[in-house]
Structure formats: structure tokens, C-alpha cells
Design an enzyme around this catalytic site. Structure first.
Site, mmCIF file in Angstrom:
data_model
loop_
_atom_site.group_PDB
_atom_site.id
_atom_site.type_symbol
_atom_site.label_atom_id
_atom_site.label_comp_id
_atom_site.label_asym_id
_atom_site.label_seq_id
_atom_site.Cartn_x
_atom_site.Cartn_y
_atom_site.Cartn_z
ATOM 1 N N GLY A 105 0.815 -1.216 0.000
ATOM 2 C CA GLY A 105 0.000 0.000 0.000
ATOM 3 C C GLY A 105 0.844 1.260 0.000
ATOM 4 N N TYR A 250 -9.207 -18.573 4.186
ATOM 5 C CA TYR A 250 -8.452 -17.480 3.567
ATOM 6 C C TYR A 250 -8.810 -17.333 2.095
ATOM 7 C CZ TYR A 250 -4.572 -14.919 1.484
ATOM 8 O OH TYR A 250 -3.827 -14.023 0.760
#
Length: 500
Positions: A105, A250
Site C-alpha cells: 500500500g 483465507y
């Protein structure tokens, strides 16, 4: 035009130009926004004729500036276009990024900041964590230093109100939102019985629900942008059972992000481009260090490759939507040929990332034989005799000779191996006890990880001829227990390779 006119450009510093010169040059700062950009001379009561204000509302558009050197020296010089050299693509754009305090990010944020973009850092970390470097404030400092404008916002994407507050602050500060990057994610590589409900909720709420809620909050403002784009850091929707069996929760949570791409790309076609980006290989981040332990970075690429790939996507028009993009593929299309520049250790073999079928023909054959992920049958009813020699025994002997207190301290796990075939049986590797220990049979304490495979593949794996990740992905290796500790064992295997 009177002299002394003040020109205000959205997202840029105020510039002072002289009268008629201002009128001639003002349009050069950017094209009109939604066909409504206008220059307005405001004459207030009591103002002298010589003092007027020229207000320009300029959106996120390419602004003329000196050529910007991309941080990718592997790209052919001829691959750069004249237009790229003349414009900073994201200058003045507002980019809202979840999980931007570190890792991927932050890398995307810094890439955009070099163009002069406005970055909204929507992340949880506000205080320094010794295990996880970076906070929203340290990230903001780096973004400002790179040439962008930063707005750090404390956001847990599980909290809808925190998301709404951050979006409102972004719009108030920068006037809108042009790009959303859904990067925040939670991971637990554990099978169904080993995954606590609390961990399931975390992954579902951060990955799927958080992506949906953040997109929902940003969409009204994205619709007003000329370059509106949502980018989710999520994989292609690969329904091969291999990717569900070992970490079902997941996979479901991560695929939820990808399904948002599938649905929203169609729902907002023509208004907002919605795409997914996924790495071809493992990327070195703090999360990878926690999963694989120290030394795993040599098998990873830098976060820069994801940042460069994201930047390439942002340059695409709104019609480029509904795509599941692999980082290396889009960069090859951009003209990049040398990918060693992205490697932490150039020339070293790289770990492939999850959810990608590197050998589809082989996997297809396994699926057709109904044995894509072979189950190992119960062996305890007819245990083989304790081996006194052979490749397995020799492998464990070399492993034992290589153990040390440092290895034990760095690993802190007990491994149990259920091996089928010649010289097979149950073996253990104790990396919790002082000095470490290996042996035939079950360990004295409960194993943290149980690995099941053939003796042939076991020897190949410890000698470096078969990568544990590939063995796991292809179904040759079945893992039960703590996946993080399982990945950590690979470092020890790498140390063994030269001796086996």
C-alpha cells in the site's frame, strides 16, 4: 484584464500572473472538469479595480512538467512515449489507499506521490509497533517528501463509520476521490479445523466486507472523476481445489475481494474502471517476514513491482475494466524485459504466489484422474520397520549435525513427518528443545506441524531439488497445523542443500 490577478489551481500552489498573461496562460493548467471548468473574475465590494481574483477549478488531470523518470531501469528507453515524458499522470489526483502505512500500500502511495498526487492513508497503525514498521504518520512524511500531499486517517476497514469519516475528510481536504486501492488484508494459512472462528471473522471482515464497504463509500465521488478507478489487491478467481483445501477460509475471504471486481466492474461499466492486481511471485513485506521468517526475502521481489504495475493500470481508460491482472504480465506489455531489478536477490529462485497455476497441463491431468490433491491413506495400521539406513535416515543425520541453539531459537517449533514408501514411517524434528533433536517415531511433545509426503519427495525437498511451496501447491506435500511455522522450516532446508 486588470493587473495583479491571483490564479488558484485546485491541488496546486497559488500562482500570481500579470493581467492579460494570466488570461492567456490559465487554460494551460489543465482541461475542463466535467465540461464545467470556468474562469471567473470576482469583484467584491470595496475592492480596487486593480485587484481581482481569477478562480480556476482544475481536477485531477495530467499537468505539464519536466520529464518524470520512472523508477524502473529495466524498461526499454524506446518504450517511453513522448506523452509520458510531458505529463505527470496522477498530478492533482486523490488516491484513497487502505493499508497504506507499510508494504504494498505504501509503495503504491509513494509511486503516485512522485507525480504530485494527493494520498489518503487509510490504515490502523497510529503508534510504532516493534514487530511492524511504519505508521500512518511516518508514511505521510515519506509521501510529502516524495512530492505528494498526504492525509493520514486512522481506519479499521471493519468499522463502517471510520471508513465514512475518512472519505468525508478526503473530500473536504482534496475536493473528491479519483482512485481507490483496496489493499488492506488479513491472512491465516490454516485448514478448516485449525482456523479459530475469530480468525475466520477477521479475514472475512477485512478482506471481503472491508473491500465492499470502502468501495461503497467512495463510489459516489469516483463517479464524478474523469479517471475513476478501483483497484483490488486480489487474485484471479481460480477454482482449482488445490487453492481451497489447505486454507479454505483465507481463499474464500480473498476471493470475495475478487468477486467485488467481477460484480462492480459490470455494475459501474462506463463510469468506474474496476480491476484486480496480483503478483506472480512472493513479495517481500512485513507479513511475509512473519510468515516465512528471516531469510525468506531472498526468494521474493520488491514491492516496487506492484507499485509500477498499479501505476500502469491507473493510466488505462475507464473502458479497461473487469480484468484480473498479473504484475509481470502488464509490465511486459509496457516494454519491461529485465525483472531482476525487482528481485531482492537477483538470480535467486523466486517463490510463486498463491492461486496461480504455473503448470496447467499437469494440474489438468491430476484433476482428470480425480487425484488433484492426493490424500495419504492411514499408515498406522501397518507401520514400516524402523529404518537403520537409507536416504531418509541419512537426511535426518545431516539435519541433526546442522542443528544449533541459534537455529532452535529462530524456529521454535516441533515438526512431525509422516512419510510413505521405502524407509518411511513417522519421524520428528524438534526445534524447541535445547540444541534441537531428530528421530524416528513421534516427538515427546505435541507437534506444531505435521507434514505428509513420500520419502522420495522428502529427500528431494531437503536437498533443494523440490521447493516446499511447489510440493504443497501440487499436492505432493500435505500440511496440518501452523502454516507459518511450516514456511519457516524452508530456511533450514536451504541451509541443508549444500550438504545433501
Amino acid at each position: 484584464m486588470p493587473a495583479g490577478v491571483s490564479v488558484k489551481v485546485s491541488g496546486k500552489e497559488n500562482l500570481s500572473l500579470d493581467g492579460a498573461r494570466a488570461a492567456r496562460q490559465a487554460p494551460r493548467f489543465g482541461p475542463r472538469r466535467e465540461r464545467r471548468t470556468r474562469a471567473k473574475v470576482l469583484a467584491g465590494q470595496g475592492l480596487q479595480r486593480r485587484s481581482r481574483t481569477l478562480a480556476l477549478e482544475v481536477p485531477c488531470t495530467p499537468l505539464k512538467r519536466p520529464p518524470h523518470r520512472l523508477n524502473n531501469e529495466g524498461r526499454d528507453e524506446g518504450a517511453f512515449t513522448r506523452r509520458e515524458k510531458a505529463y505527470a499522470r496522477l498530478a492533482g489526483c486523490t488516491v484513497f489507499i487502505t493499508g497504506a502505512s507499510r508494504g504494498i500500500g505504501k509503495a503504491i502511495a509513494l509511486k503516485a506521490a512522485k507525480d504530485g498526487a494527493n494520498i489518503v492513508i487509510a490504515a490502523k497503525t497510529t503508534h510504532v509497533n516493534p514487530k511492524l514498521p511504519g505508521t500512518i504518520f511516518t508514511a505521510a512524511e515519506e509521501i510529502e517528501a516524495a512530492g505528494g500531499k498526504a492525509l493520514p486517517c486512522a481506519v479499521d476497514v471493519r468499522d463502517e463509520q471510520q471508513i465514512s469519516n475518512a472519505v468525508e475528510k478526503a473530500v473536504e481536504r482534496f475536493g473528491g476521490i479519483d482512485i481507490l486501492v483496496n489493499n488492506a488484508s488479513a491472512i491465516s494459512l490454516t485448514n478448516t479445523l485449525e482456523t479459530p472462528t475469530k480468525r475466520v471473522d477477521l479475514m472475512m471482515n477485512v478482506n471481503t466486507r472491508g473491500t465492499f464497504l470502502t468501495s461503497k463509500a467512495c463510489i459516489p465521488y469516483l463517479k464524478k472523476s474523469k479517471i475513476a478507478h478501483i483497484l483490488n489487491l486480489s487474485p484471479p478467481l481460480n477454482l482449482n481445489p488445490l487453492w481451497f483445501k489447505q486454507h479454505c477460509a483465507y481463499t474464500i475471504a480473498k476471493y470475495g475481494m475478487s468477486m467485488c471486481v467481477l460484480g462492480m466492474a459490470e455494475e459501474f461499466k462506463g463510469e468506474i474502471a474496476v480491476n484486480a492486481l496480483w503478483p506472480k511471485t512472493a513479495i517481500h513485506t512485513a507479513a511475509m517476514d512473519m510468515l516465512g521468517g528471516s531469510g525468506i526475502e531472498s526468494q521474493c521481489r520488491k514491492v516496487d513491482i506492484i507499485a509500477d504495475a498499479a501505476y500502469s493500470i491507473f493510466k488505462k481508460p475507464k473502458t479497461f475494466t473487469g480484468n484480473f491482472i498479473i504484475d509481470e504480465n502488464i509490465l511486459r506489455e509496457e516494454g519491461i524485459k529485465n525483472f531482476d531489478i525487482y528481485a531482492i536477490k537477483p538470480g535467486h529462485p523466486l517463490l510463486p504466489d498463491f492461486f496461480l497455476d504455473e503448470h496447467p497441463d499437469t494440474i489438468t491431468k491430476k484433476m482428470e484422474s480425480h487425484d488433484a490433491v492426493p490424500e495419504l491413506k492411514e499408515k498406522k495400521s501397518q507401520p514400516p520397520p524402523k529404518p537403520r539406513s537409507g536416504a531418509v535416515a541419512e537426511t535426518f543425520r545431516i539435519v541433526k549435525d546442522s542443528l544449533s541453539d541459534d537455529v532452535v531459537k529462530a524456529t521454535q517449533a516441533i515438526y512431525q513427518f509422516e512419510l510413505s514408501g521405502e524407509d518411511g514411517g513417522t519421524w520428528f524434528l524438534d526445534l524447541k528443545s535445547k540444541g534441537g533433536n531428530v528421530g524416528y517415531g513421534e516427538p515427546s511433545d505435541q507437534a506444531d506441524v505435521v507434514m505428509s509426503m513420500s520419502t522420495e519427495d522428502f529427500v528431494k525437498m531437503f536437498s533443494g531439488k523440490l521447493k516446499p511451496t511447489m510440493a504443497f501447491m501440487s499436492g505432493k506435500l500435505k500440511i496440518k497445523g501452523n502454516m507459518t511455522l511450516a514456511i519457516r522450516l524452508e530456511k533450514l532446508m536451504n541451509q541443508m542443500n549444500a550438504r545433501l
